[in-house]
Design an enzyme around this catalytic site. Structure first.
Site, short mmCIF file in Angstrom:
data_model
loop_
_atom_site.label_atom_id
_atom_site.label_comp_id
_atom_site.label_asym_id
_atom_site.label_seq_id
_atom_site.Cartn_x
_atom_site.Cartn_y
_atom_site.Cartn_z
N HIS A 159 0.70 -1.24 -0.13
CA HIS A 159 -0.26 0.30 0.18
C HIS A 159 0.72 1.24 -0.43
O HIS A 159 0.53 2.88 -0.43
CB HIS A 159 -0.90 0.13 1.23
N CYS A 197 3.83 12.54 -13.61
CA CYS A 197 5.32 11.69 -14.41
C CYS A 197 5.00 10.24 -14.14
O CYS A 197 6.14 9.65 -14.39
CB CYS A 197 6.04 12.73 -14.80
N ASN A 207 -3.70 -12.41 16.03
CA ASN A 207 -4.45 -10.85 15.90
C ASN A 207 -5.01 -10.60 17.53
O ASN A 207 -4.78 -11.80 18.19
CB ASN A 207 -5.32 -10.78 15.38
N ALA A 227 0.97 -8.73 19.74
CA ALA A 227 1.40 -8.61 18.82
C ALA A 227 3.22 -9.14 19.51
O ALA A 227 4.18 -9.73 19.07
CB ALA A 227 1.70 -8.47 17.29
C1 BV8 Z 1 -7.53 -2.56 -5.45
C2 BV8 Z 1 -3.89 3.87 2.45
C3 BV8 Z 1 -8.34 -2.94 -8.16
C4 BV8 Z 1 -2.92 4.12 2.88
C5 BV8 Z 1 -5.70 2.01 2.22
C6 BV8 Z 1 -12.04 -7.31 -4.25
C7 BV8 Z 1 -11.41 -7.05 -4.49
C8 BV8 Z 1 -11.26 -6.36 -4.91
C9 BV8 Z 1 -11.11 -5.12 -4.88
C10 BV8 Z 1 -12.70 -5.09 -3.89
C11 BV8 Z 1 -12.52 -6.09 -3.13
N1 BV8 Z 1 -13.93 -5.34 -2.50
C12 BV8 Z 1 -13.16 -3.80 -2.61
C13 BV8 Z 1 -12.65 -3.73 -3.38
C14 BV8 Z 1 -12.15 -2.52 -3.51
C15 BV8 Z 1 -11.47 -1.79 -1.87
C16 BV8 Z 1 -12.09 -3.06 -0.43
O1 BV8 Z 1 -11.11 -3.84 0.20
N2 BV8 Z 1 -12.51 -2.30 -0.41
C17 BV8 Z 1 -13.12 -2.82 1.63
C18 BV8 Z 1 -13.21 -1.83 2.56
C19 BV8 Z 1 -13.97 -3.56 1.71
N3 BV8 Z 1 -10.21 -2.34 -2.38
C20 BV8 Z 1 -9.04 -1.43 -3.10
O2 BV8 Z 1 -9.62 -0.29 -3.95
C21 BV8 Z 1 -7.87 -1.66 -3.40
N4 BV8 Z 1 -7.49 -1.81 -4.43
O3 BV8 Z 1 -8.69 -3.16 -5.42
O4 BV8 Z 1 -7.48 -1.67 -6.62
C22 BV8 Z 1 -8.14 -2.28 -9.22
C23 BV8 Z 1 -7.58 -3.03 -9.95
C24 BV8 Z 1 -7.93 -2.99 -11.22
C25 BV8 Z 1 -7.03 -1.96 -12.13
C26 BV8 Z 1 -7.01 -1.01 -10.33
C27 BV8 Z 1 -7.80 -0.86 -9.35
C28 BV8 Z 1 -7.16 -1.33 -2.72
C29 BV8 Z 1 -6.95 -1.15 -1.26
C30 BV8 Z 1 -5.93 -0.41 -0.40
C31 BV8 Z 1 -6.29 1.14 0.59
N5 BV8 Z 1 -5.59 1.74 1.18
N6 BV8 Z 1 -4.62 2.96 2.87
C32 BV8 Z 1 -3.00 4.14 4.02
O5 BV8 Z 1 -3.97 5.37 4.74
O6 BV8 Z 1 -2.46 4.00 5.32
S1 BV8 Z 1 -6.24 0.60 3.12
C33 BV8 Z 1 -6.05 0.66 4.63
O7 BV8 Z 1 -6.43 -0.64 5.19
C34 BV8 Z 1 -4.18 0.73 5.43
O8 BV8 Z 1 -3.74 0.81 4.43
C35 BV8 Z 1 -4.35 -0.65 6.20
O9 BV8 Z 1 -3.46 -1.30 6.00
C36 BV8 Z 1 -5.85 -1.34 5.57
C37 BV8 Z 1 -5.55 -2.34 6.68
O10 BV8 Z 1 -6.48 -2.28 7.30
P1 BV8 Z 1 -5.66 -2.81 8.83
O11 BV8 Z 1 -4.48 -3.01 8.48
O12 BV8 Z 1 -5.85 -4.36 8.76
O13 BV8 Z 1 -5.51 -2.22 10.08
P2 BV8 Z 1 -7.26 -2.19 10.60
O14 BV8 Z 1 -7.27 -1.45 11.81
O15 BV8 Z 1 -8.53 -2.63 9.31
O16 BV8 Z 1 -7.33 -3.71 11.69
C38 BV8 Z 1 -5.94 -3.87 12.79
C39 BV8 Z 1 -6.38 -5.21 13.24
O17 BV8 Z 1 -5.23 -5.02 14.24
C40 BV8 Z 1 -7.75 -5.15 14.12
O18 BV8 Z 1 -7.68 -6.64 13.30
C41 BV8 Z 1 -7.31 -5.00 15.44
O19 BV8 Z 1 -7.78 -6.37 16.06
C42 BV8 Z 1 -5.67 -5.28 15.38
N7 BV8 Z 1 -4.31 -4.59 16.66
C43 BV8 Z 1 -5.30 -3.81 17.65
N8 BV8 Z 1 -4.42 -3.52 17.87
C44 BV8 Z 1 -3.35 -5.49 18.32
C45 BV8 Z 1 -3.98 -5.89 16.96
N9 BV8 Z 1 -3.57 -7.49 16.63
C46 BV8 Z 1 -2.19 -7.36 17.29
N10 BV8 Z 1 -1.89 -6.63 18.56
C47 BV8 Z 1 -1.88 -5.55 19.08
N11 BV8 Z 1 -1.82 -4.82 19.19
#
Ligand code: BV8
Length: 231
Positions: free
Chosen positions: A106, A117, A198, A216
């Protein structure tokens, strides 16, 4: 010796003080995803998006790697087979913790990208609207991160690694963002053993062979010591 592929998410950096996205009070509770993590949001209000990433860049620069980042680096150093780290995180804590060849699918806060560009260069600590590209001089500099609707980086390399994985682990990710959330199925196809580490079960926890719950910094070092001693 088999290949280990590890996917990490925001949870692995939580104990380094960096906010996650979907936890209580997380980043998505403070900002609308559409406004700060999509190309449309950036063209609508680039100042808001730069503010969002500038604040995270400052946070990330102050953060220190934690025992989980350091344990993964130890695994890379001491495991006889290849250990590939694919991260959804845009911080550089894996590298700061001693890991190498980390795949930032990402993008990274440390990178800047020219929307005109495609030139890339190290991002300044604070980016501003109208920042010009050092290569083409267009005022189209943006953070080099992958927004929703944009293609994550190095997907072909990642799928090749998953096809050869004998062990796949997802650490600190809620499994809600694709295509990363589907990597466990790719790994299963290759016959890999799959483990989720997790704080609480992710959306896809039931698909993993093994789920290890806890912070973690406790679960990852213990899991890795087990892997290294079992050899
Ligand atoms: C794309 C930007 C296609 C950077 C981010 C099906 C297939 C393909 C795509 C899709 C699909 N369905 C929907 C989509 C579209 C979309 C998507 O997935 N939407 C979701 C919401 C449904 N996906 C996209 O758009 C992706 N692109 O598919 O392109 C394409 C095809 C052809 C041509 C062009 C394009 C792009 C996805 C990337 C988006 N960018 N961020 C930034 O700002 O950081 S996403 C964002 O979420 C971050 O990158 C982050 O890393 C990511 C995932 O989140 P997590 O890391 O899991 O974090 P979260 O808070 O959710 O969870 C934390 C976890 O940690 C929890 O489980 C918690 O319990 C745990 N935790 C907490 N504390 C601890 C812990 N564990 C251990 N110890 C602890 N102490």
């Amino acid at each position: 010796m088999g290949k280990i592929v590890i996917l990490t998410g925001a949870g692995i950096s939580a104990e380094s003080g960096l906010g996650t996205f979907r936890d209580e009070g997380g980043l998505w509770a403070q900002h609308r995803v559409e406004d700060v993590a999509t190309p449309e949001g950036f063209s609508r209000n680039p100042a808001l998006v730069h503010d969002f990433y500038n604040a995270r860049r400052v946070q990330a620069a102050k953060a220190k790697p934690n025992a989980a980042h350091e344990a993964l680096a130890r695994l890379q150093k001491n495991y006889p087979g290849e250990v590939v780290i694919v991260t959804q995180n845009v911080d550089s804590l894996h590298e700061a913790g001693g890991a190498s060849n980390v795949i930032h699918m990402h993008g990274t806060l440390a990178g800047a990208l020219c929307a005109a560009c495609d030139h890339r260069w190290p991002a300044p600590p604070q980016m501003a609207v109208g920042e010009t590209c050092p290569a083409c001089a267009a005022p189209t500099a943006r953070p080099d991160v992958v927004w929703f609707g944009e293609m994550p980086y190095q997907m072909d390399v990642i799928y090749d690694h998953l096809a050869e994985a004998t062990l796949f682990a997802a650490i600190g990710t809620s499994g809600q963002v694709y295509p990363a959330a589907a990597f466990v199925y790719e790994a299963m196809q290759s016959g890999a053993h799959t483990v989720e580490l997790n704080l609480e079960p992710s959306t896809g926890a039931a698909s993993f062979d093994e789920v290890i719950l806890g912070p973690a910094t406790e679960t990852v070092p213990r899991w890795i010591e087990g892997l290294l001693n079992r050899r």
